[in-house]
Design a protein around this motif. Sequence first.
Motif: not given
Length: 160
Positions: A64-70, A72-73, A116
């Motif tokens: 999901d978006i949280t996984t992709w943001l993580a 990316g971080y 976070v």
Amino acid sequence: MALLLVLAAAGSWAIGNVCTRIAQPDDGFRLTIWSCLIPPVPLFLLSIAAEGADRGLTAIADADITTWLALGYVVVFATILALGVWSMLLGRYPAHKVVPFALLIPVVGIPTGWLVEGDVITLPMLAGALVVLAGLYFVTIRARVDQTAKREPAEATPSR
């Protein structure tokens, strides 16, 4: 097995630091970017061998978006930015002046986890962070005092 993995990770970190120090890169970020191109292929193949291709594809499909943001971080900040700065410092300064600052990694992780993830900061965590900060302070101050002491006799001799 867990202990062996931790020891292997520490050994890998040490070897990486020595290789970076020997390379003395002009641009730590360029070295980091190029070195990031190699690991994905063997790690991908190892993942397929250990877990099967279906599991990896399912993980990508279910992200999901949280996984992709993580992700990316981790890619941008933890890898490119942090390792780029680290490589730059190892290229410019002696290792004994740079490496003690690696002790700040868990100290920075404590407030990051709180901000976070809402992690609870406990008294033992704060005490440990203070011990690390005090140790780092004394190590860096001791190095400065030792350097100053070595220079003073040369400066104190009269010139002719």
